[in-house]
Design a protein around this motif. Structure first.
Motif, PDB file in Angstrom:
ATOM      1  N   PHE A  89     -32.222 -45.205 -49.211  1.00  0.00           N
ATOM      2  CA  PHE A  89     -32.708 -45.969 -50.305  1.00  0.00           C
ATOM      3  C   PHE A  89     -31.560 -46.834 -50.869  1.00  0.00           C
ATOM      4  N   ASP A  90     -30.315 -46.170 -50.829  1.00  0.00           N
ATOM      5  CA  ASP A  90     -29.152 -46.855 -51.313  1.00  0.00           C
ATOM      6  C   ASP A  90     -28.897 -48.039 -50.382  1.00  0.00           C
ATOM      7  N   LYS A  91     -29.186 -47.867 -49.152  1.00  0.00           N
ATOM      8  CA  LYS A  91     -28.763 -49.048 -48.125  1.00  0.00           C
ATOM      9  C   LYS A  91     -29.694 -49.906 -48.173  1.00  0.00           C
ATOM     10  N   ARG A  92     -30.857 -49.730 -48.554  1.00  0.00           N
ATOM     11  CA  ARG A  92     -32.004 -50.814 -48.844  1.00  0.00           C
ATOM     12  C   ARG A  92     -31.741 -51.537 -49.899  1.00  0.00           C
ATOM     13  N   HIS A 141     -28.325 -57.944 -51.800  1.00  0.00           N
ATOM     14  CA  HIS A 141     -27.391 -59.041 -51.406  1.00  0.00           C
ATOM     15  C   HIS A 141     -28.206 -60.178 -50.851  1.00  0.00           C
ATOM     16  N   PHE A 142     -29.377 -59.810 -50.246  1.00  0.00           N
ATOM     17  CA  PHE A 142     -30.356 -60.812 -50.152  1.00  0.00           C
ATOM     18  C   PHE A 142     -30.637 -61.772 -51.056  1.00  0.00           C
ATOM     19  N   ARG A 143     -30.891 -61.179 -52.261  1.00  0.00           N
ATOM     20  CA  ARG A 143     -31.383 -61.826 -53.386  1.00  0.00           C
ATOM     21  C   ARG A 143     -30.481 -63.055 -54.056  1.00  0.00           C
ATOM     22  N   ASP A 144     -29.128 -62.938 -53.434  1.00  0.00           N
ATOM     23  CA  ASP A 144     -28.208 -63.912 -53.935  1.00  0.00           C
ATOM     24  C   ASP A 144     -28.203 -65.169 -52.723  1.00  0.00           C
ATOM     25  N   LEU A 145     -29.096 -65.041 -51.732  1.00  0.00           N
ATOM     26  CA  LEU A 145     -29.270 -66.061 -50.637  1.00  0.00           C
ATOM     27  C   LEU A 145     -29.975 -67.290 -51.046  1.00  0.00           C
ATOM     28  N   THR A 205     -28.535 -54.948 -44.553  1.00  0.00           N
ATOM     29  CA  THR A 205     -28.026 -56.112 -44.961  1.00  0.00           C
ATOM     30  C   THR A 205     -28.205 -57.139 -43.878  1.00  0.00           C
ATOM     31  N   ALA A 206     -27.507 -56.726 -42.714  1.00  0.00           N
ATOM     32  CA  ALA A 206     -27.663 -57.802 -41.487  1.00  0.00           C
ATOM     33  C   ALA A 206     -28.884 -57.944 -41.226  1.00  0.00           C
ATOM     34  N   ALA A 207     -30.076 -57.201 -41.130  1.00  0.00           N
ATOM     35  CA  ALA A 207     -31.438 -57.480 -40.728  1.00  0.00           C
ATOM     36  C   ALA A 207     -31.964 -58.413 -41.693  1.00  0.00           C
ATOM     37  N   LEU A 208     -31.787 -58.311 -43.063  1.00  0.00           N
ATOM     38  CA  LEU A 208     -32.382 -59.088 -43.897  1.00  0.00           C
ATOM     39  C   LEU A 208     -31.652 -60.524 -43.521  1.00  0.00           C
ATOM     40  N   SER A 209     -30.401 -60.515 -43.504  1.00  0.00           N
ATOM     41  CA  SER A 209     -29.853 -61.871 -43.208  1.00  0.00           C
ATOM     42  C   SER A 209     -30.306 -62.616 -41.996  1.00  0.00           C
TER      43      SER A 209
END
Length: 689
Positions: free
Chosen positions: A560-563, A569-573, A634-638
């Motif tokens: 949960f924490d990692k997601r 992080h994704f939200r700021d892209l 994080t890398a996957a969403l990026s």
């Protein structure tokens, strides 16, 4: 309009030191609100507070309210005059009510209707008339838990009021506040300068009091204390422990601070320093001194309220007062050592933890069993964990903890060290209570982590097992705080375990004591999962980010924490807003249409935009699959952010709901693939932008 500087001072008996700063700030806030509501402009308000006074200086305030016009509305023009233009009975009634003649009647447009009105000139009230009411209202609204009346006065305040000053420049404003006639007379230090002081102007206040041994400005007084304390600590190569609450309280206790360093016998340093520090801070309001290793030194600093001709007398007086308190702590510490920690279990067996869940010894044995079961997960040595669990609550029966309850766990660590227990076991006794509050440190040892986790899980599962879950504001066992502690212990130690596994282990330790394991498991799991929001909101994570992850119901707190971190992080892209909107659109389409089974048929992709999107999906899948397996969300969403352009192009150029059933089915499969890619991490369609 004329501008003035106003001074208000309320002189009292000594005000409660723990409340002084709050009273000062509230008085300023309420007065500023009153001035604004009255339409009186000003440049600034300075607030002062000392043990016997609360004061305000209002700089460049208007001498009066501005003159205004007040509109009184009448009937519509059409109903106000007859065909000859003469006033009707409706208008006559309006004029009679306002006491005006026809030549004082005006008109105004109210939407599509023109109405008659009377514009009355209202002269602004003077500052002299308004300010006493504003100040009295502010005093009435101060956050005072218990108010008192003094002498024959019926007005109430936190302490008896002795004098009131209310000056406008050099003029006294005629007013009665708190049953006292306002004047221009204040009083200095109770001992150094008790005589009356006549203030000539509002601006004389701070200097006049300073000459009378009163520093009225709270921050200035505090800065003097800080400077004096540091200088005295530096002289003995030490650092003062200055908790913010104690610092504020000491500042509120003195009008003319004079810091003095005193000492105590070095033999007391054999006592747990936490006990010495506690008694000196809580009971005597002293600042303790430590060396560079945070070890207590045989000195303390007291802040006197007088500048004595012979400071050694004050120093010796404080040393005389503190010695019996330190002797008590020493006595309890030595008495406790006569009985080994382990032998205290008999007393624990007579101390009830909870009527239905047994004694503290019952709890200790459950924690021991649970700690052994948790050891493979936490990496602790099972024997150390079991031993620490059985000793964990023993210091609750000690004399030292009886006198200083805040030393629970800490006392146990000292006694375990003296008895030769190893580092893991000894430290765990103090670490079992960590984290104590939001943002607090976590245990540093694996055994400490294990006991801290076991203790909280035992309480949580037990209380849910007997149907006493927290309701509303009632949470006698602090389960909400405990639950966040559990989540932190798991996530910050990267423990690979699900919430349900943890609850099952705790249920296993309880056995038949808890009747309905299934209900308890379901309730406890739901409760812990429900605390994610509070945990992450405390960290400043937006609610929609938490909801995006909660939509997937991850079982493991670490997962949960990692997601959450990945979505945050994704939200700021730059692509986030468009992709969130696209995901929402995809989710809405798929919710209305039954997604056909099977894979996308490449031959049925006819538009360039859908071919390009399919090609991107095929390219990105093998890249993100190992990232998902490694939980590198994080890398996957990026990587998935690269789909923004082809998804936008798809929706701009392709009709999903095509007339051709095969094309439509194929396009729905394509959307389902996009949806599956993103929801393998979180439901980003719920993100708000």
């Amino acid at each position: 309009m004329s501008k003035h500087t106003v001074l208000f001072e309320l002189g009292c008996e000594e005000l409660p030191p723990k409340s002084l700063k709050n009273l000062r700030d509230a008085l300023k806030t309420e007065t500023v609100k009153g001035l604004n509501d009255a339409g009186l402009a000003f440049d600034s308000v300075e607030a002062y507070a000392a043990p016997r006074r609360l004061a305000l200086k209002i700089i460049n305030v208007d001498g009066a309210q501005a003159d205004t016009q007040k509109r009184f509305d009448g009937p519509a023009v059409q109903a106000a005059y007859d065909s000859e233009g003469k006033p009707t009975k409706a208008l006559e009634g309006f004029m009679r009510g306002q006491g005006i003649t026809v030549d004082q009647v005006s008109t105004f447009q109210a939407g599509k209707v023109e109405k008659v009105c009377y514009l009355k000139d209202v002269k602004g009230q003077s500052l002299d008339a308004l300010l006493p009411q504003i100040l009295q209202h502010a005093l009435d609204n101060l956050p005072i838990a218990k108010r008192m009346r003094s002498a024959a006065s019926r007005t109430e305040f936190v302490r008896p009021v002795k004098w009131v000053v209310l000056l406008k420049d050099d003029q006294i404003i005629n007013a009665t506040i708190q049953d006292h006639q306002a004047g221009n007379v204040t009083y200095g230090h109770r001992f150094h300068a008790p005589e009356a002081i006549t203030l000539n102007t509002a601006n004389d206040y701070l200097d006049a009091l300073r000459k009378a041994h009163v520093i009225a400005d709270f921050e200035e007084r505090q800065a003097i204390i800080d400077q004096q304390v540091k200088a005295l600590a530096d002289e003995v190569n030490a650092t003062a422990i200055v908790p913010s609450d104690l610092r504020d309280e000491v500042t509120a206790l003195v009008e003319w601070p004079v810091a003095l360093r005193a000492s105590f016998e070095e033999r007391f340093l054999a006592v747990p320093q936490e006990a010495l520090i506690t008694t000196m801070q809580d009971n005597q309001k002293y600042f303790c001194l430590v060396d560079s290793n945070n070890k207590l030194q045989p000195y303390f600093i007291t802040v006197s309220n007088i500048e004595s001709k012979d400071p050694t007398q004050i120093i010796e007086g404080n040393e005389k007062v503190v010695r019996p308190r330190l002797s008590d702590a020493e006595f309890f510490f030595l008495q406790d050592q006569k009985q080994p920690l382990a032998s205290r279990k008999e007393k624990l067996a007579n101390m009830v933890f909870q009527a239905e869940l047994g004694t503290l010894w019952d709890k200790s044995t459950r924690i021991a069993k649970l700690a052994v079961a948790l050891s493979p997960i936490t990496g602790a040595n099972a024997a150390d964990a079991e031993k620490a669990a059985l000793l964990a609550k023993c210091d609750l029966t000690s004399e030292l903890v009886g006198e200083f309850p805040e030393l629970q766990g800490i006392a146990g660590t000292y006694y375990a060290r003296l008895e030769g227990e190893n580092h893991e076991v000894s430290e765990a006794l103090g670490e079992q209570y960590l984290p104590k509050f939001a943002g607090d440190v976590l245990p540093q040892t694996k055994t400490g982590t294990t006991i801290a986790l076991a203790d909280r899980l035992d309480t949580l599962v037990g209380i849910f097992g007997i149907g006493q879950a927290p309701t509303g504001s009632k949470d006698p066992f602090a389960l909400r705080r405990s639950a966040i502690g559990i989540l932190r212990l798991v996530t910050e130690n990267d423990l690979d375990v699900s919430i349900e596994q943890l609850i099952d282990l705790a249920l296993g330790a309880y056995g038949d004591v808890i009747k309905d394991h299934d209900k308890t498991r379901a309730d406890a799991v739901a409760f812990l999962e429900g605390r994610y929001r509070a945990k992450y909101e405390d960290q400043g994570v937006a609610v929609d980010v938490i909801q995006a992850v909660q939509a997937l119901s991850p079982k493991s707190p670490v997962d949960f924490d990692k997601r959450v971190n990945a979505v945050n992080h994704f939200r700021d892209l730059s692509e986030a807003a468009a992709l969130a909107a696209a995901n929402k659109r995809v989710a809405n389409i798929l919710a209305k249409e039954a997604t056909p089974t099977g894979d996308v048929v490449e031959a049925n992709l006819v538009e360039d935009a859908e071919k390009a999107l399919y090609a991107e999906i095929k390219a990105v899948k093998p890249v993100i699959e190992p990232l998902l397996a490694a939980k590198d969300y994080t890398a996957a969403l990026s990587q998935l952010a690269a789909l923004r352009a082809p998804i936008d192009a798809f929706f701009d150029n392709v009709m999903v709901m095509a007339d051709d059933a095969e094309l439509k089915a194929n396009r729905l499969r394509l959307l389902a693939q996009i949806r599956a890619l993103f929801t393998s991490i979180a439901d980003i369609s719920v993100l708000q932008h």
